[in-house]
Design a protein around this motif. Structure first.
Motif, PDB file in Angstrom:
ATOM      1  N   CYS A   1      -1.343  -0.588  -4.097  1.00 16.65           N
ATOM      2  CA  CYS A   1      -2.546  -0.042  -4.013  1.00 16.65           C
ATOM      3  C   CYS A   1      -2.271   1.465  -3.406  1.00 16.65           C
TER       4      CYS A   1
ATOM      5  N   THR B   1       3.203  -1.245   4.156  1.00 16.15           N
ATOM      6  CA  THR B   1       2.878   0.180   3.802  1.00 16.15           C
ATOM      7  C   THR B   1       3.758   1.258   3.751  1.00 16.15           C
TER       8      THR B   1
ATOM      9  N   PHE C   1       4.463   5.121   3.701  1.00 14.04           N
ATOM     10  CA  PHE C   1       3.569   6.272   3.816  1.00 14.04           C
ATOM     11  C   PHE C   1       4.578   7.334   3.287  1.00 14.04           C
TER      12      PHE C   1
ATOM     13  N   VAL D   1       0.792  -1.173  -0.014  1.00 12.04           N
ATOM     14  CA  VAL D   1      -0.002  -0.137   0.059  1.00 12.04           C
ATOM     15  C   VAL D   1       0.872   1.160  -0.046  1.00 12.04           C
TER      16      VAL D   1
ATOM     17  N   TRP E   1       5.090  -0.829   8.378  1.00 16.72           N
ATOM     18  CA  TRP E   1       4.663   0.674   7.964  1.00 16.72           C
ATOM     19  C   TRP E   1       6.084   1.334   7.845  1.00 16.72           C
TER      20      TRP E   1
ATOM     21  N   ARG F   1      -3.630   4.612  -1.895  1.00 17.45           N
ATOM     22  CA  ARG F   1      -4.468   4.623  -0.724  1.00 17.45           C
ATOM     23  C   ARG F   1      -5.177   3.474  -0.396  1.00 17.45           C
ATOM     24  N   TYR F   2      -5.446   3.619   1.147  1.00 14.38           N
ATOM     25  CA  TYR F   2      -6.148   2.229   1.688  1.00 14.38           C
ATOM     26  C   TYR F   2      -6.964   2.514   2.586  1.00 14.38           C
TER      27      TYR F   2
ATOM     28  N   PRO G   1      -2.106  -4.971   4.399  1.00 23.73           N
ATOM     29  CA  PRO G   1      -0.857  -5.109   3.251  1.00 23.73           C
ATOM     30  C   PRO G   1       0.136  -5.645   4.133  1.00 23.73           C
TER      31      PRO G   1
ATOM     32  N   PHE H   1      -6.177   3.402   5.679  1.00 23.76           N
ATOM     33  CA  PHE H   1      -5.570   4.360   6.581  1.00 23.76           C
ATOM     34  C   PHE H   1      -5.834   5.794   6.303  1.00 23.76           C
TER      35      PHE H   1
ATOM     36  N   LYS I   1       1.947   9.838  -4.438  1.00 24.98           N
ATOM     37  CA  LYS I   1       1.581   8.510  -4.441  1.00 24.98           C
ATOM     38  C   LYS I   1       1.207   7.987  -5.727  1.00 24.98           C
TER      39      LYS I   1
ATOM     40  N   GLU J   1       0.561   5.225   0.950  1.00 26.30           N
ATOM     41  CA  GLU J   1      -0.213   6.190   1.428  1.00 26.30           C
ATOM     42  C   GLU J   1       0.548   7.371   1.697  1.00 26.30           C
TER      43      GLU J   1
ATOM     44  N   SER K   1       1.607  -5.662  10.353  1.00 28.98           N
ATOM     45  CA  SER K   1       1.710  -5.386   9.309  1.00 28.98           C
ATOM     46  C   SER K   1       2.791  -4.119   9.182  1.00 28.98           C
TER      47      SER K   1
END
Ligand code: Z5A
Ligand code: MG
Length: 220
Positions: A98, A132, A134, A13, A181, A100-101, A129, A103, A22, A15, A179
């Motif tokens: 992906c 992720t 960010f 993902v 991050w 955006r999701y 995910p 979060f 993104k 984000e 997961s």
């Protein structure tokens, strides 16, 4: 003859705040993976193509108004309507990138003042995910990229609040270890950001992945 099991696809993902890059990086990542022989597919939320997505699109473009809770649940439903496809794609060996999701779902609605736990609730048990990324950017730097657009939420004050909630989500995700991050400095050039992202993808690509997890399932 022994049956060879196919490694499932990775669920990655991306984000971040508005204008953090993104969509740019998600497209670059899919291309990079495909060049490396990895079957990769781009998905994006909100998915504005479904009938729920069309309602969301009209709301975001301020063509219609909805109660804050109602639009929050529609964003979540827009993810749930793709959840079984996500499982199927991953099981068939396709890696998903992906844009955006869930979060984003929490960050934007909590920034409007809805309770954090309430915002998280409808997304509990969505496919989790594996990683992720960010993309972090200051509102000042984001502004340099052409300023904010015309859509609802594309205002500096809102983006600051959203950034704060993302900070909370990131701390909780890192602490829970359910997961991964990772925060990426998105203020660098496109090529530099792409390189940093790739350095985080390679180790996951080399890992034998277990079953797809479920987001925040320990909260249930
Ligand atoms: N939302 C929600 O409330 N609840 C939910 O559950 C979900 C979403 C899923 C629409 O999202 C809104 O929906 C969003 C959150 C809310 N509202 N806001 N804000 P969206 O995904 O459709 O739109 P967006 O992502 O916010 O906007 P964006 O402009 O598409 O941002 P981006 O994808 O991060 O950036 P980009 O398109 O890749 O790049 C923006 C520009 O910067 C572009 O000109 C690039 O060429 C340039 N760029 C990109 N990277 C760089 C670097 N590294 N240097 C210089 N310039 C760059
Ligand atoms: Mg985008």
């Amino acid at each position: 003859m022994a049956q060879q099991t196919k490694q499932r696809g990775m669920f990655i993902v991306i984000e971040g705040l508005d204008r953090s890059g993104k969509s740019t990086q998600a497209a670059r990542l899919v291309e990079h993976l495909q060049k490396d022989g990895i079957d990769a597919k781009l998905i994006k939320f909100p998915d504005r193509t479904t009938s729920i997505g069309k309602t969301i699109d009209s709301y975001l473009r301020s063509q219609s108004d909805l109660d804050d809770r109602a639009i929050h649940l529609l964003f979540s439903a827009n993810r749930w309507e793709l959840a079984s496809s996500i499982h199927q794609w991953l099981a068939s060996g396709i890696t998903l990138i992906c844009d955006r999701y869930a979060f984003s779902g929490i960050a934007f609605s909590a920034a409007k003042g809805l309770p954090y736990a309430w915002c998280r609730s409808p997304d509990i048990a969505l496919p989790a995910p594996d990683l992720t990324l960010f993309l972090d950017i200051t509102p000042e730097k984001a502004k340099e990229r052409g300023g904010y657009g015309e859509e609802r939420y594309e205002k500096e004050e809102m983006q600051r609040k959203v950034r704060d909630v993302f900070g909370r989500i990131g701390s909780e995700m890192s602490a829970s270890r359910e997961s991964s991050w990772v925060v990426v400095d998105a203020g660098e050039t496109m090529d530099e950001v792409e390189q940093v992202i790739w350095s985080h993808i390679e180790p996951v690509a080399k890992t034998v992945l277990g079953d797809v997890g479920k987001l925040w399932q320990d909260i249930l």
